[in-house]
Scaffold this active site. Sequence first.
Site, mmCIF file in Angstrom:
data_model
loop_
_atom_site.group_PDB
_atom_site.id
_atom_site.type_symbol
_atom_site.label_atom_id
_atom_site.label_comp_id
_atom_site.label_asym_id
_atom_site.label_seq_id
_atom_site.Cartn_x
_atom_site.Cartn_y
_atom_site.Cartn_z
ATOM 1 N N SER A 62 -3.374 -13.588 -2.239
ATOM 2 C CA SER A 62 -3.847 -13.821 -0.860
ATOM 3 C C SER A 62 -4.561 -12.588 -0.314
ATOM 4 O O SER A 62 -5.518 -12.713 0.464
ATOM 5 C CB SER A 62 -2.702 -14.246 0.063
ATOM 6 N N ASN A 63 -4.136 -11.397 -0.709
ATOM 7 C CA ASN A 63 -4.873 -10.193 -0.280
ATOM 8 C C ASN A 63 -6.236 -10.121 -0.962
ATOM 9 O O ASN A 63 -7.216 -9.696 -0.345
ATOM 10 C CB ASN A 63 -4.052 -8.926 -0.539
ATOM 11 N N ARG B 59 2.537 0.913 -22.723
ATOM 12 C CA ARG B 59 1.811 0.723 -21.463
ATOM 13 C C ARG B 59 0.429 1.361 -21.521
ATOM 14 O O ARG B 59 -0.530 0.850 -20.948
ATOM 15 C CB ARG B 59 2.594 1.330 -20.296
ATOM 16 N N LEU C 82 1.658 1.801 -13.266
ATOM 17 C CA LEU C 82 0.580 2.446 -14.021
ATOM 18 C C LEU C 82 1.002 3.860 -14.408
ATOM 19 O O LEU C 82 1.567 4.598 -13.598
ATOM 20 C CB LEU C 82 -0.694 2.468 -13.167
ATOM 21 N N ASN D 17 -3.616 0.802 -3.162
ATOM 22 C CA ASN D 17 -2.614 -0.269 -3.175
ATOM 23 C C ASN D 17 -2.256 -0.631 -1.744
ATOM 24 O O ASN D 17 -2.394 0.195 -0.835
ATOM 25 C CB ASN D 17 -1.356 0.211 -3.902
ATOM 26 N N HIS E 208 1.033 -1.958 0.500
ATOM 27 C CA HIS E 208 2.490 -2.055 0.428
ATOM 28 C C HIS E 208 3.018 -2.625 1.744
ATOM 29 O O HIS E 208 2.598 -2.187 2.817
ATOM 30 C CB HIS E 208 3.094 -0.662 0.164
ATOM 31 N N VAL F 224 5.565 5.797 -7.513
ATOM 32 C CA VAL F 224 5.198 4.521 -6.897
ATOM 33 C C VAL F 224 5.374 4.574 -5.383
ATOM 34 O O VAL F 224 6.256 5.250 -4.859
ATOM 35 C CB VAL F 224 5.998 3.326 -7.475
HETATM 36 C C1 4DW Z 1 4.688 -1.460 -7.556
HETATM 37 C C2 4DW Z 1 5.610 -0.503 -7.935
HETATM 38 C C3 4DW Z 1 6.501 -0.756 -8.978
HETATM 39 C C4 4DW Z 1 6.461 -1.944 -9.681
HETATM 40 C C5 4DW Z 1 5.525 -2.887 -9.315
HETATM 41 C C6 4DW Z 1 4.637 -2.638 -8.253
HETATM 42 C C7 4DW Z 1 3.810 -1.193 -6.350
HETATM 43 C C8 4DW Z 1 2.303 -0.873 -6.579
HETATM 44 C C9 4DW Z 1 2.000 -0.270 -7.901
HETATM 45 C C10 4DW Z 1 1.731 -1.018 -9.030
HETATM 46 N N1 4DW Z 1 1.537 -0.193 -10.084
HETATM 47 C C11 4DW Z 1 1.660 1.085 -9.676
HETATM 48 C C12 4DW Z 1 1.954 1.087 -8.307
HETATM 49 C C13 4DW Z 1 2.153 2.363 -7.675
HETATM 50 O O1 4DW Z 1 2.397 2.496 -6.476
HETATM 51 N N2 4DW Z 1 2.052 3.482 -8.470
HETATM 52 C C14 4DW Z 1 1.786 3.417 -9.780
HETATM 53 N N3 4DW Z 1 1.555 2.224 -10.396
HETATM 54 N N4 4DW Z 1 1.724 4.517 -10.530
HETATM 55 C C15 4DW Z 1 7.407 -2.190 -10.856
HETATM 56 O O2 4DW Z 1 8.467 -1.583 -10.953
HETATM 57 N N5 4DW Z 1 7.014 -3.053 -11.849
HETATM 58 C C16 4DW Z 1 7.783 -3.395 -13.039
HETATM 59 C C17 4DW Z 1 7.519 -4.776 -13.495
HETATM 60 C C18 4DW Z 1 7.742 -5.865 -12.740
HETATM 61 C C19 4DW Z 1 7.294 -7.198 -13.195
HETATM 62 O O3 4DW Z 1 6.538 -7.308 -14.203
HETATM 63 O O4 4DW Z 1 7.627 -8.190 -12.520
HETATM 64 C C20 4DW Z 1 7.321 -2.567 -14.233
HETATM 65 O O5 4DW Z 1 8.131 -2.444 -15.174
HETATM 66 O O6 4DW Z 1 6.168 -2.119 -14.263
HETATM 67 C C1 GAR Z 2 1.742 -8.544 -0.605
HETATM 68 O O1 GAR Z 2 2.629 -8.807 0.452
HETATM 69 C C2 GAR Z 2 1.698 -7.064 -0.918
HETATM 70 O O2 GAR Z 2 1.840 -6.251 0.220
HETATM 71 C C3 GAR Z 2 2.904 -6.933 -1.811
HETATM 72 O O3 GAR Z 2 2.883 -8.065 -2.624
HETATM 73 C C4 GAR Z 2 2.270 -9.149 -1.910
HETATM 74 C C5 GAR Z 2 1.164 -9.703 -2.756
HETATM 75 O O4 GAR Z 2 0.705 -10.912 -2.205
HETATM 76 N N1 GAR Z 2 2.840 -5.720 -2.595
HETATM 77 C C6 GAR Z 2 3.901 -5.038 -2.967
HETATM 78 O O5 GAR Z 2 5.039 -5.366 -2.678
HETATM 79 C C7 GAR Z 2 3.602 -3.798 -3.742
HETATM 80 N N2 GAR Z 2 4.812 -3.064 -3.992
HETATM 81 P P1 GAR Z 2 -0.699 -11.534 -2.614
HETATM 82 O O6 GAR Z 2 -0.685 -11.700 -4.138
HETATM 83 O O7 GAR Z 2 -0.718 -12.847 -1.928
HETATM 84 O O8 GAR Z 2 -1.755 -10.594 -2.162
#
Ligand code: 4DW
Ligand code: GAR
Length: 189
Positions: A15-16, A65, A93, A107, A109, A144
């Site tokens: 949606s974003n 990764r 990442l 990103n 949040h 993160v």
């Molecule tokens: C975020 C942070 C952690 C996970 C998923 C999303 C928020 C945004 C983000 C994505 N990738 C990032 C960020 C960030 O802020 N900073 C960095 N990279 N460096 C998380 O823990 N994800 C796990 C998997 C979840 C799944 O597949 O459902 C994972 O193991 O990567």
């Molecule tokens: C959004 O609410 C975004 O802020 C959140 O995931 C949703 C994605 O929705 N992101 C995180 O929680 C990152 N840690 P979308 O796929 O409909 O844009």
Amino acid sequence: MSKKRVAVLISGRGSNLQALLDAEQDAYQIVLVVSNVPGAAGLDRAREAGIEALALDHKPYGKDREAFERDLDSLLVLRNIEIVALAGFMRVLTPFFVRAWAGRLVNIHPSLLPKYPGINTHARALEARDTEHGATVHLVVEEVDAGEIIGQASMPILAGDTPETLAHRLLAVEHALYPACLAKLARSL
Ligand code: 4DW
Ligand code: GAR
């Protein structure tokens, strides 16, 4: 100034991504959408908008990764991408990718960072009896949900709010915030 070429990375509904596509794209142009989840709804949104949409499944890479990120990086470089926007992208990442895109990787949040990094942000804001909640667009660094804040938007928490009502109302706030912040970053580069 020419429009900055943007790739959006997604994992789900997108949606974003839709909000970024629907906004006035005068400072940026979305030219590529990549999902690490094949079949993510956001890929169809991109195709409907006439944007190239690719699935790059992380699963075949197993625990490597960086190998996933090297292939992702190649896709981006090949298309002369200048900014990478995460929009519900759920893979952490590594330093390889974060360093390669430093200052050009953003990103969104769903909290007023530095409050509530991580998950369950809406429930945590309620639990803390906060009177306002919000969303943050930030540069992505190795840690993160950290990194320089590009912009934030807030809204009141109302009596009777639940995590679900908060998430729903906040999403509309996100949809206005993200395009504005992406445009701001694009103009600053
Ligand atoms: C975020 C942070 C952690 C996970 C998923 C999303 C928020 C945004 C983000 C994505 N990738 C990032 C960020 C960030 O802020 N900073 C960095 N990279 N460096 C998380 O823990 N994800 C796990 C998997 C979840 C799944 O597949 O459902 C994972 O193991 O990567
Ligand atoms: C959004 O609410 C975004 O802020 C959140 O995931 C949703 C994605 O929705 N992101 C995180 O929680 C990152 N840690 P979308 O796929 O409909 O844009």
